[in-house]
Design a protein around this motif. Structure first.
Motif, PDB file in Angstrom:
ATOM      1  N   TYR A   1      -4.564  -9.419   0.205  1.00  0.00           N
ATOM      2  CA  TYR A   1      -5.599  -8.804   1.036  1.00  0.00           C
ATOM      3  C   TYR A   1      -5.514  -7.281   0.962  1.00  0.00           C
ATOM      4  O   TYR A   1      -6.521  -6.607   0.737  1.00  0.00           O
ATOM      5  CB  TYR A   1      -5.444  -9.281   2.489  1.00  0.00           C
ATOM      6  CG  TYR A   1      -6.362  -8.568   3.449  1.00  0.00           C
ATOM      7  CD1 TYR A   1      -7.672  -8.976   3.610  1.00  0.00           C
ATOM      8  CD2 TYR A   1      -5.904  -7.482   4.200  1.00  0.00           C
ATOM      9  CE1 TYR A   1      -8.527  -8.322   4.484  1.00  0.00           C
ATOM     10  CE2 TYR A   1      -6.744  -6.820   5.071  1.00  0.00           C
ATOM     11  CZ  TYR A   1      -8.051  -7.244   5.218  1.00  0.00           C
ATOM     12  OH  TYR A   1      -8.892  -6.585   6.081  1.00  0.00           O
TER      13      TYR A   1
ATOM     14  N   GLN B   1      -6.603  -5.735  -2.364  1.00  0.00           N
ATOM     15  CA  GLN B   1      -8.061  -5.628  -2.435  1.00  0.00           C
ATOM     16  C   GLN B   1      -8.564  -4.451  -1.611  1.00  0.00           C
ATOM     17  O   GLN B   1      -9.388  -3.661  -2.072  1.00  0.00           O
ATOM     18  CB  GLN B   1      -8.697  -6.928  -1.937  1.00  0.00           C
ATOM     19  CG  GLN B   1     -10.206  -6.892  -1.893  1.00  0.00           C
ATOM     20  CD  GLN B   1     -10.804  -8.153  -1.278  1.00  0.00           C
ATOM     21  OE1 GLN B   1     -10.125  -9.146  -1.057  1.00  0.00           O
ATOM     22  NE2 GLN B   1     -12.085  -8.102  -0.991  1.00  0.00           N
ATOM     23  N   LYS B   2      -8.080  -4.314  -0.398  1.00  0.00           N
ATOM     24  CA  LYS B   2      -8.535  -3.231   0.483  1.00  0.00           C
ATOM     25  C   LYS B   2      -8.109  -1.860  -0.034  1.00  0.00           C
ATOM     26  O   LYS B   2      -8.847  -0.886   0.114  1.00  0.00           O
ATOM     27  CB  LYS B   2      -8.018  -3.450   1.909  1.00  0.00           C
ATOM     28  CG  LYS B   2      -8.628  -4.655   2.597  1.00  0.00           C
ATOM     29  CD  LYS B   2     -10.134  -4.520   2.669  1.00  0.00           C
ATOM     30  CE  LYS B   2     -10.789  -5.726   3.294  1.00  0.00           C
ATOM     31  NZ  LYS B   2     -12.252  -5.603   3.340  1.00  0.00           N
TER      32      LYS B   2
ATOM     33  N   GLU C   1     -10.500  -0.915  -2.743  1.00  0.00           N
ATOM     34  CA  GLU C   1     -11.752  -0.438  -2.127  1.00  0.00           C
ATOM     35  C   GLU C   1     -11.577   0.986  -1.607  1.00  0.00           C
ATOM     36  O   GLU C   1     -12.473   1.820  -1.757  1.00  0.00           O
ATOM     37  CB  GLU C   1     -12.163  -1.357  -0.985  1.00  0.00           C
ATOM     38  CG  GLU C   1     -12.641  -2.714  -1.416  1.00  0.00           C
ATOM     39  CD  GLU C   1     -12.903  -3.655  -0.252  1.00  0.00           C
ATOM     40  OE1 GLU C   1     -12.981  -3.201   0.912  1.00  0.00           O
ATOM     41  OE2 GLU C   1     -13.042  -4.861  -0.509  1.00  0.00           O
ATOM     42  N   LYS C   2     -10.448   1.249  -0.980  1.00  0.00           N
ATOM     43  CA  LYS C   2     -10.142   2.592  -0.461  1.00  0.00           C
ATOM     44  C   LYS C   2     -10.210   3.614  -1.586  1.00  0.00           C
ATOM     45  O   LYS C   2     -10.809   4.679  -1.441  1.00  0.00           O
ATOM     46  CB  LYS C   2      -8.749   2.600   0.184  1.00  0.00           C
ATOM     47  CG  LYS C   2      -8.205   3.958   0.566  1.00  0.00           C
ATOM     48  CD  LYS C   2      -6.721   3.816   0.958  1.00  0.00           C
ATOM     49  CE  LYS C   2      -6.051   5.109   1.237  1.00  0.00           C
ATOM     50  NZ  LYS C   2      -5.848   5.961   0.084  1.00  0.00           N
TER      51      LYS C   2
ATOM     52  N   PHE D   1      -8.060   4.562   6.309  1.00  0.00           N
ATOM     53  CA  PHE D   1      -7.620   3.207   5.964  1.00  0.00           C
ATOM     54  C   PHE D   1      -6.880   2.568   7.134  1.00  0.00           C
ATOM     55  O   PHE D   1      -7.167   1.433   7.515  1.00  0.00           O
ATOM     56  CB  PHE D   1      -6.728   3.226   4.722  1.00  0.00           C
ATOM     57  CG  PHE D   1      -6.270   1.861   4.303  1.00  0.00           C
ATOM     58  CD1 PHE D   1      -7.066   1.062   3.511  1.00  0.00           C
ATOM     59  CD2 PHE D   1      -5.031   1.379   4.707  1.00  0.00           C
ATOM     60  CE1 PHE D   1      -6.647  -0.213   3.128  1.00  0.00           C
ATOM     61  CE2 PHE D   1      -4.601   0.122   4.330  1.00  0.00           C
ATOM     62  CZ  PHE D   1      -5.411  -0.682   3.545  1.00  0.00           C
TER      63      PHE D   1
ATOM     64  N   SER E   1      -9.142   1.583   9.914  1.00  0.00           N
ATOM     65  CA  SER E   1      -9.992   0.451   9.554  1.00  0.00           C
ATOM     66  C   SER E   1      -9.232  -0.866   9.486  1.00  0.00           C
ATOM     67  O   SER E   1      -9.839  -1.932   9.530  1.00  0.00           O
ATOM     68  CB  SER E   1     -10.638   0.704   8.188  1.00  0.00           C
ATOM     69  OG  SER E   1     -11.432   1.848   8.221  1.00  0.00           O
ATOM     70  N   GLN E   2      -7.924  -0.792   9.349  1.00  0.00           N
ATOM     71  CA  GLN E   2      -7.121  -1.994   9.120  1.00  0.00           C
ATOM     72  C   GLN E   2      -6.067  -2.240  10.201  1.00  0.00           C
ATOM     73  O   GLN E   2      -5.082  -2.942   9.965  1.00  0.00           O
ATOM     74  CB  GLN E   2      -6.436  -1.890   7.752  1.00  0.00           C
ATOM     75  CG  GLN E   2      -7.390  -1.835   6.591  1.00  0.00           C
ATOM     76  CD  GLN E   2      -8.191  -3.110   6.441  1.00  0.00           C
ATOM     77  OE1 GLN E   2      -7.681  -4.211   6.656  1.00  0.00           O
ATOM     78  NE2 GLN E   2      -9.456  -2.982   6.078  1.00  0.00           N
TER      79      GLN E   2
END
Length: 92
Positions: A42, A45-46, A49-50, A60, A63-64
């Motif tokens: 996970y 992937q994030k 994207e970042k 980041f 957001s997480q």
């Protein structure tokens, strides 16, 4: 009026949000390198994207928060949990 671009975190002056976010990201990277948790995929992937979006570490983390909290709790890393809580309360 000055020609300087304002710091978008001007209200956070003196609380070292970027430094704390960088430290938390280093903790995340270390855990990802060692863990077999489902969270690793996970976060891979994030983080991709970042990078594509050009977001900084503080963005980041903000957001997480829930995912980071679950991962650090799963690993029993209370230092990372405490740092994340501090970031959430003071910087996000």
């Amino acid at each position: 009026m000055t020609d300087q671009t304002p710091d978008r975190y001007v209200s956070f002056c003196g609380i070292e949000c970027d430094r704390k976010a960088d430290r938390l990201m280093a903790m995340l990277a270390a855990h990802m390198a060692e863990s077999k948790s489902r969270w690793v995929g996970y976060f891979e992937q994030k983080l991709a994207e970042k990078a594509r979006m050009g977001n900084d570490n503080l963005h980041f983390v903000g957001s997480q928060v829930n995912s980071l909290s679950a991962f650090f709790e799963e690993l029993g890393d209370s230092a990372a949990e405490d740092l994340l809580y501090d970031l959430e309360q003071t910087c996000c």
